[in-house]
Design an enzyme around this catalytic site. Structure first.
Site, PDB file in Angstrom:
ATOM      1  N   LYS A 187      23.070 -19.328 -24.895  1.00 36.42           N
ATOM      2  CA  LYS A 187      22.947 -19.974 -26.206  1.00 36.42           C
ATOM      3  C   LYS A 187      21.513 -19.818 -26.706  1.00 36.42           C
ATOM      4  CE  LYS A 187      23.852 -24.413 -28.549  1.00 36.42           C
ATOM      5  NZ  LYS A 187      24.422 -25.763 -28.436  1.00 36.42           N
ATOM      6  N   SER A 234      28.731 -30.312 -27.986  1.00 36.11           N
ATOM      7  CA  SER A 234      28.597 -28.899 -28.379  1.00 36.11           C
ATOM      8  C   SER A 234      29.134 -27.877 -27.398  1.00 36.11           C
ATOM      9  CB  SER A 234      27.137 -28.576 -28.642  1.00 36.11           C
ATOM     10  OG  SER A 234      26.827 -28.965 -29.949  1.00 36.11           O
ATOM     11  N   SER A 257      28.147 -27.044 -31.412  1.00 40.53           N
ATOM     12  CA  SER A 257      27.244 -26.046 -31.922  1.00 40.53           C
ATOM     13  C   SER A 257      27.194 -24.758 -31.092  1.00 40.53           C
ATOM     14  CB  SER A 257      25.830 -26.637 -32.016  1.00 40.53           C
ATOM     15  OG  SER A 257      25.349 -26.976 -30.739  1.00 40.53           O
TER      16      SER A 257
HETATM   17  N1  GLN Z   1      28.031 -32.369 -33.516  1.00 41.63           N
HETATM   18  C1  GLN Z   1      27.048 -33.136 -32.839  1.00 41.63           C
HETATM   19  C2  GLN Z   1      25.758 -33.168 -33.631  1.00 41.63           C
HETATM   20  O1  GLN Z   1      25.709 -32.565 -34.644  1.00 41.63           O
HETATM   21  C3  GLN Z   1      26.801 -32.617 -31.440  1.00 41.63           C
HETATM   22  C4  GLN Z   1      26.112 -31.302 -31.422  1.00 41.63           C
HETATM   23  C5  GLN Z   1      25.546 -30.951 -30.082  1.00 41.63           C
HETATM   24  O2  GLN Z   1      26.039 -31.358 -29.030  1.00 41.63           O
HETATM   25  N2  GLN Z   1      24.467 -30.198 -30.103  1.00 41.63           N
HETATM   26  O3  GLN Z   1      24.819 -33.770 -33.253  1.00 41.63           O
END
Ligand code: GLN
Length: 438
Positions: A39, A139, A114
């Site tokens: 990632k 995410s 994400s």
């Molecule tokens: N959707 C959540 C956020 O926007 C989690 C995203 C994540 O785990 N990086 O914070």
């Protein structure tokens, strides 16, 4: 065709990478012959690492994150950097500085976020591949569910965060994705464990998590939290998730209902804590040390504001403003400190449940991957609400796995299994039973 050429093809079709390696170098070890994608928020020596943000464009780390170094030590070749929402700020991987990845089951739909790129490459690679992903509030689980792959988010502290471009330090966990439970468990085995560079990492001995992938749920006590099947959860999704739970029962597990009353407060607690931490983390990105630079003009405040106006996307700016607000004198007690108290209550929910059951089972996401046209209609708060089922275990720092359990509207559905701190083996066991029966 070489693996690198294949990665370029995947990228042309699905926009899964922000950066692809020139050559795949590998060696001997547990991951010999495996291409590992990383990632974009996890640093790789010599590869541009931007966390999906324009403000880090051109940043090339001179070192490997610990999890990457561990993969290399086991013979893996590093394939490239996968697409993500900017700094992890999102649920659909549409908040990005570099282009939006497409769902391999239907290119008009989101991959989830994400860690969207990680899930795409995992789903479509026809070569040995594993993905390093990262979760702050869901995410790993969300894109794994939307793209039909297996995603493991370990216990907070099970994997080193050294070399991670932080979103929210008290929540960030580096984890993994694979096509199968065993594959994801293999990567977890490699990347887990102590690290002298991360003082928050746990010192518990690591395990060979693949040894739990025996396809047998005999003796496991499964709890089904009623709060995870409430309003907003698509009935088609609920049906498939119950098919998965029934499979666990037929493979030898017992199933009982449990209650997690603080679930409904987890979303507001999560977003306050996550944004407060994010807004402080992002202060270091000011066009001086990392990434985007501009001609130095005006005083520092002017330069700072010009670089940040240009470099950060809309969602990052929203979070910096909200996060700063909740930490301000006069608001801190009402928002930030209150959110921390709620977090303690959420942790107690989990601890209470795990006195009676080994594993909690729920839908990973309330819906299947939405279409981009549907996402465009949503307000920011509706994006946040999509995380209602994943933020509580992330706040509690307990490990979780999303495993495919069926399809609805032609799209994959994920079963979410959660367990107590450091009990990742139980997740691998239960998920392998669901996978084996399918
Ligand atoms: N959707 C959540 C956020 O926007 C989690 C995203 C994540 O785990 N990086 O914070």
């Amino acid at each position: 065709m070489t693996t690198i050429e294949k990665a370029h093809l995947i990228n042309e079709k699905y926009k899964a990478f922000n950066f692809i390696a020139e050559a795949l170098e590998g060696g001997e070890g547990l991951l010999s012959g495996v291409a590992v994608s990383v990632k974009d928020n996890v640093c790789v020596n010599g590869m541009q690492s931007t966390a999906g943000s324009k403000i880090l464009e051109g940043y090339i780390p001179p070192f490997d994150a610990t999890v990457v170094a561990k993969c290399r030590a086991e013979g893996a070749g590093i394939l490239g950097k996968t697409t993500q929402d900017e700094f992890g700020f999102g649920t659909f991987n549409v908040n990005t500085g570099y282009g939006v990845p497409l769902n391999p089951h239907d290119p008009e739909r989101s991959t989830g976020g994400s860690s969207g790129g990680a899930a795409v490459v995992t789903a479509v690679a026809d070569f040995p591949h594993l993905a390093i992903a990262e979760s702050t509030g869901g995410s790993i689980s969300c894109p794994a569910s939307f793209c039909g792959v297996v995603g493991i988010t370990p216990t907070y502290g099970r994997t080193s965060r050294w070399g991670l471009i932080d979103y929210a330090n008290s929540l960030d966990k580096i984890g993994c994705m694979g096509k199968t439970v065993r594959e994801a468990a293999l990567l977890l085995t490699v990347i887990s464990g102590p690290d002298k560079y991360d003082s928050t990492v746990l010192h518990e001995p690591t395990q060979d998590y693949t040894s739990y992938a025996d396809g047998c749920a005999e003796g496991l006590k499964i709890g089904v939290p009623e709060e995870y099947f409430g309003e907003g959860v698509d009935t088609g999704v609920t049906e498939k998730v119950w098919t998965g739970i029934k499979t666990l029962e037929s493979e030898g597990a017992t199933v009982t209902e449990v209650s997690m009353p603080f679930t409904k407060h987890s979303l507001s607690s999560y977003y306050i804590i996550a944004m407060a931490e994010a807004s402080t983390n992002l202060a270091k990105l000011c066009g001086l040390r990392y990434g985007l630079h501009m001609p130095l003009e005006g005083n520092f405040d002017e330069y700072f504001s010009e670089v940040r106006t240009l470099g950060f996307g809309e969602e990052a700016k929203r979070r910096i403003i909200l996060g700063t607000f909740t930490r301000m004198a006069g608001y801190r007690d009402a928002y930030y400190l209150k959110a921390l108290k709620v977090r303690t209550k959420v942790i107690e929910d989990f601890k209470r449940a795990f006195k009676h059951v080994d594993v909690l089972a729920a839908p990973t996401m309330p819906v299947v991957a939405p279409k981009f046209s549907e996402i465009a209609e949503l307000e920011p708060i509706q994006h946040y609400m999509m995380d209602i089922l994943t933020v509580a275990p992330n706040l509690a720092g307990v490990p979780m796995i999303s495993v495919p359990c069926g399809e609805h509207l032609g799209m994959p559905v994920g079963l979410h299994l959660m367990t107590d701190h450091l009990e990742e083996g139980k997740l691998v066991k239960a998920a392998s039973a669901v996978e084996g029966a399918r």
